[in-house]
Every structure is written in structure tokens, then in C-alpha cells.
Design an enzyme around this catalytic site. Structure first.
Site, short mmCIF file in Angstrom:
data_model
loop_
_atom_site.label_atom_id
_atom_site.label_comp_id
_atom_site.label_asym_id
_atom_site.label_seq_id
_atom_site.Cartn_x
_atom_site.Cartn_y
_atom_site.Cartn_z
N ALA A 20 44.61 37.38 51.35
CA ALA A 20 44.65 36.00 50.87
C ALA A 20 44.02 35.87 49.49
CB ALA A 20 43.94 35.08 51.86
N GLY A 21 44.14 36.93 48.68
CA GLY A 21 43.78 36.81 47.28
C GLY A 21 44.93 36.18 46.51
N ALA A 23 47.34 37.50 44.74
CA ALA A 23 48.65 38.14 44.97
C ALA A 23 49.25 37.66 46.29
CB ALA A 23 48.52 39.66 44.96
N SER A 51 39.76 38.30 44.18
CA SER A 51 40.36 37.37 43.21
C SER A 51 39.48 36.14 43.02
CB SER A 51 41.74 36.91 43.69
OG SER A 51 42.65 37.94 43.81
N ALA A 54 36.70 36.72 40.65
CA ALA A 54 37.04 37.26 39.33
C ALA A 54 36.59 36.30 38.23
CB ALA A 54 38.55 37.49 39.24
N GLN A 55 35.80 36.83 37.30
CA GLN A 55 35.31 36.02 36.19
C GLN A 55 36.27 36.07 35.00
OE1 GLN A 55 31.43 37.40 35.13
NE2 GLN A 55 30.58 37.06 37.16
N GLY A 56 36.95 37.18 34.85
CA GLY A 56 37.86 37.33 33.72
C GLY A 56 39.00 36.34 33.80
N GLU A 116 39.17 39.70 24.52
CA GLU A 116 38.48 40.71 25.31
C GLU A 116 38.88 42.10 24.82
OE1 GLU A 116 38.95 39.99 29.48
OE2 GLU A 116 38.03 38.00 29.38
N HIS A 223 33.12 48.80 35.41
CA HIS A 223 32.82 47.76 34.44
C HIS A 223 31.47 48.07 33.81
CE1 HIS A 223 32.41 43.88 32.54
NE2 HIS A 223 33.63 43.57 32.93
N ARG A 260 37.26 49.82 28.34
CA ARG A 260 36.15 49.78 29.29
C ARG A 260 35.63 51.16 29.67
NH1 ARG A 260 37.85 44.89 33.45
NH2 ARG A 260 37.23 43.18 32.06
N HIS A 311 34.60 48.66 39.63
CA HIS A 311 35.10 47.30 39.45
C HIS A 311 36.55 47.10 39.88
CE1 HIS A 311 35.48 43.36 37.67
NE2 HIS A 311 36.41 43.76 36.81
N ARG A 346 42.79 49.99 32.94
CA ARG A 346 43.36 48.65 32.92
C ARG A 346 42.89 47.85 31.71
NH1 ARG A 346 41.43 43.64 34.65
NH2 ARG A 346 39.57 44.61 35.56
N LEU A 352 44.57 39.67 37.15
CA LEU A 352 45.03 38.42 37.74
C LEU A 352 46.49 38.17 37.38
CD1 LEU A 352 41.98 35.97 37.34
CD2 LEU A 352 42.59 37.45 39.27
#
Length: 471
Positions: A20-21, A23, A51, A54-56, A116, A223, A260, A311, A346, A352
Site C-alpha cells: 500500500a505504498g 506504487a 513511500s 519519503a522526504q524527497g 538535488e 544515503h 549519492r 536507503h 538511483r 516516487l
């Protein structure tokens, strides 16, 4: 948000979604809009996914100075020669449309996109600063809960997949014509992680046990800026706005917006590293600043101590660009899937976006029922007692020690004897890739092997690792 309905009785669905994120919720809403009857099964509450935390932001080329081809170029560059170009093209060309979908559902993005690491343009869209995942998840969850064609089963753990028939849970059997696996990644296998502790890759393990191929599990993204002593993530958006990385003597030592993997290893080499937030407008990130104060730090006065943490899982269940696995009736999307879109590293805030783009495509393909992807559907099965094996603190410490930012053959061989299935699969992939590339760095093979560019490490039940090129 309205209370979720009770878990439905056993019945047959057009589509069952595991996870249930973002996606999984995207897949469910997409299928329901096509007239399908859908079940979403989540092992925890609907708002407990990676998800949600997620801060990004969401990367999308929507600015006047930007274009999908530039986003494509930046993604390819970050992936260090391993991205599947067809998947990257789909991701970057679909991005603007998926942003409009969210706006139509009620998501209100901040006025100005952010910059970013690895991006050549300011294309990262945020909601309330660093609350992007939370706000998008809440919006999608509201629509899922309100949709009459979608049933939700919270706190119901899937124990086995039965592709083409559905799956089994701890309480019942669920019958479905097709299943979309959207169960997240496995970064919580590592002792230091930014993920919820339930992010153990159970979906990847279940798919493997059902005969699906998995790939590129050696590539986990560490991260560089988690608060030292905790898994609290300090978003890359902070560095995009000008936050600085300082050594213990207060000196900068790396490009804060380098890829990263480069930044994370540079931080790990220093041991003591501080993130200086004094140069930025901290009011843009109220929730992050509040959490830092609660943890005993004053970011207006002093830099805060940080260290890398596991991460994001770049490998996963092998799929094509429409989410098809090698097993008929089984599809996968989001962090548990491996389309090859991220390559070896990534690009920030593509995750996201990946959930939105490939969650939708997987649902549409599942309803079309167009069969399995790849040459070897359902090549074998493996059946450990619960599809996962034991994951405890000893396992997590061993994964951190032997498959952390820097690995070698001796440690990986030891990890291959782990009681946890997915830890063993990570070790197998990492042993097979005798080079260093992106998030996978081996001290005994410290350089990229040009012959392994574009080559993916693929595991199928009952077979030795295979090195494959994907179109």
C-alpha cells in the site's frame, strides 16, 4: 481520513495488489478506473509504507528550461552504465502526465522545484518541503478508501504467491486473475537504515519463491546524510538548497551534489561528519527542523552529525517496462521491481516517480493479461518455511558488515550462509559482480569493468547467477 473497512471475505478479484505504498495505491486506482474489482493487501496500516516516509520529491521535467531528454540524460549518467534505456525513456517521458494526475487528485506541489544531486535542472517537485511522500500517500489513500471497487485489507501479511490464482495470507486465500506486487524494498536488512524496519524485501523473496527472476540485488543505495545514532533521514533537498558537508575540523571535503554513492563513501571515510544547515532557509523544511530540535540539536546554531545508512533497493523482481515478471499472472512495480531504470545508482527523486509511472503501467498490463516477460517463465521454485527466513539483529549487523558501503569476497562468502533468504541472494549477486560500480563497491575489485557495462546480475531459483544484457 475515513476509517478503513474491515478485511473482506474471500472472493475473486480482477486484480490483487500486495503493498500500500505509492506504487500499490497507484496500481489500485488505475485498475479501478478501468472498471476492475481490486483488493489492496498491506502487512501494516495503509499509511506505514516507505513511500509515506519519503522526504524527497518527484523528479519531472516540467520547467520551461527543462525537457524529458535532459532528465533522461541525467538518469543515465547517475546509473553508471547500467540503466536500461527503454525504461528510463518511459520514466522520463511519462513524468509530466503523472504529475498532472496527482494535481487532479488534489496534490498541491510547492511553488518552486528544487535541485538535488545529479540533476542538471531544478526539476524536483516537493509538497510542504520534505513531506512529499506523506502528502501524496495520504491523497492516494483517501481516494482508495472512497472507491467502491477497491477493498483494503490492512495488517494482513502475504505468505505465498500463487500467480494467476492470487496469494495466501496468514488468515486466508485470496483469488485474483492477476497480482501486482508492490511491497517495497529491502533496505532494512542493513543495521543502519532510513527505512521502516519492516522493509525487509519480503515481496522480492516471495516472488523468487514463486519462480520469478530477481536481479541487481548488489545495488543498494546508501544515503549519505542520516542523523548519526538514528535512521532519521536528512533530505538531499537540504544540500540542494546549500547545506554543507563538513569534516570534524569544519572543512568541506566533497561536492555535496555529487552522485549519492560518491558522497556516501566520502562521508564514511571521514568517520565524523557534520551537516551545516545554517546557510539555508530552514523555514522551508519545518518538519525536518522540528525533528532535529526534538532530537536535541539546534540547526540554527550548530551543524548536526550525520552518517550513511541503507536507503533504497535498486534491484528486485525482474520486469519489463509494463511490470510483467517471468511468471504469468504476476506483475511488479515500485521499489520491489527491477526494470533496470536506476542502473547502479538511483538519481535522486526518481523513486516516487517510478512508483507512479510503473504502478500505473503494471495495472494496465495486468488487466490486459498479456502474459509473462522474458524467455524463462516459472523456471523453478524455492520454498523456505516462510518465504523469507529469520531476520534479526544479528542478520542485520552481518549484512551491514559484509555487504555495506565497501564489500569483499571473504565477507560476502560468509553472508551467503545467512539464515535470511534475501541476505543470501544479495551476497550471490555481489559475489557475481567482480567490479565496483555505483552503489556496489568491492575493495578487491575497486574499478569499473567496461565489459560489465549494461550487464545485469540475474538469479533464478535452482540456477547459478546469470549475467544478462537487457534491451
Amino acid at each position: 481520513m475515513p476509517a478503513p473497512p474491515p478485511a473482506p471475505a474471500s472472493d475473486r478479484y480482477d486484480l490483487a495488489v500486495v503493498g500500500a505504498g505509492i506504487a500499490g495505491l497507484t496500481a489500485a486506482l488505475t485498475a479501478a478506473a478501468q472498471g476492475a474489482r481490486v483488493l489492496v493487501a498491506a502487512k501494516g496500516p495503509i499509511l506505514a509504507s516507505a513511500s509515506y516516509h519519503a522526504q524527497g520529491g518527484v523528479a519531472a521535467a516540467v520547467g520551461a528550461d527543462d525537457a524529458p531528454r535532459l532528465h533522461f540524460r541525467d538518469t543515465i549518467a547517475a546509473g553508471r552504465g547500467l540503466c536500461r534505456e527503454s525504461a528510463v525513456r518511459v520514466l522520463t517521458e511519462d513524468a509530466a502526465a503523472r504529475i498532472e494526475d496527482l494535481r487532479a487528485l488534489g496534490v498541491r506541489f510547492d511553488d518552486e522545484p528544487g535541485l538535488e544531486g545529479g540533476h542538471s535542472r531544478r526539476r524536483v517537485l516537493h509538497v510542504d518541503g520534505a513531506d512529499t511522500g506523506r502528502r501524496i500517500s495520504e491523497t492516494l489513500a483517501r481516494h482508495v478508501l472512497a472507491h467502491p471497487a477497491i477493498d483494503l485489507a490492512e495488517r494482513e501479511r502475504v505468505t505465498a504467491l500463487e500467480p494467476g490464482e492470487g496469494f495466501r495470507t496468514e488468515r486466508r486465500e485470496v483469488r485474483a486473475t492477476a497480482t501486482v506486487l508492490a511491497a517495497g524494498g529491502c533496505a532494512a536488512l542493513w543495521a543502519r537504515t532510513t527505512n521502516p524496519l519492516g522493509s525487509l524485501g519480503e515481496g522480492i523473496a516471495l516472488a523468487y519463491c514463486a519462480g520469478a527472476a530477481v536481479a541487481d540485488l548488489e545495488f543498494v543505495q546508501f544515503h549519505p546524510t542520516a542523523l548519526r545514532g538514528s535512521g532519521f533521514l536528512l533530505s538531499e533537498a537540504l544540500r540542494g538548497e546549500g547545506a554543507l558537508l563538513l569534516d570534524e575540523e569544519g572543512r568541506r571535503f566533497t561536492d555535496e551534489l555529487a552522485p549519492r554513492d560518491v558522497v556516501a563513501r566520502a562521508v564514511a571515510e571521514r568517520g565524523t561528519v557534520l551537516l551545516d544547515l545554517r546557510p539555508i532557509d530552514r523555514d522551508r523544511f519545518p518538519s525536518l527542523m522540528r525533528r532535529l530540535v526534538e532530537a536535541g540539536h539546534d540547526p540554527a546554531l550548530d551543524p548536526v552529525p550525520i552518517a550513511p545508512a541503507a536507503h533504497y533497493t535498486m534491484g528486485g523482481v525482474v520486469t519489463d517496462v509494463d511490470g510483467r515478471t517471468e511468471v504469468p499472472g504476476l506483475y511488479a512495480a515500485g521499489e520491489c521491481a527491477c526494470t533496470g531504470v536506476h542502473g547502479a545508482n538511483r538519481l535522486a527523486s526518481n523513486s516516487l516517480l517510478e512508483c507512479l509511472v510503473f504502478g500505473r503501467r503494471a495495472a494496465l498490463a495486468a488487466l490486459a493479461g498479456s502474459g509473462a516477460s522474458g524467455p524463462a517463465a516459472a523456471s523453478g521454485r524455492e520454498s523456505p518455511p516462510d518465504g523469507m527466513g529469520v531476520v534479526d539483529d544479528d542478520v542485520r549487523r552481518a549484512v551491514w558488515e559484509h555487504a555495506g558501503l565497501v564489500r569483499d569476497e571473504a565477507g560476502l562468502v560468509r553472508l551467503r550462509d545467512s539464515p535470511a533468504l534475501l541476505a543470501r541472494l544479495v551476497a550471490e549477486c555481489a559475489l557475481a559482480r567482480r567490479e565496483s560500480r555505483g552503489g556496489h563497491f568491492r575493495a578487491d575489485y575497486p574499478h569499473e569493468d567496461t565489459g560489465l557495462a549494461g550487464v545485469h546480475t540475474v538469479l533464478r531459483p535452482g540456477r547459478p547467477p546469470a549475467l544478462e544484457r537487457w534491451s
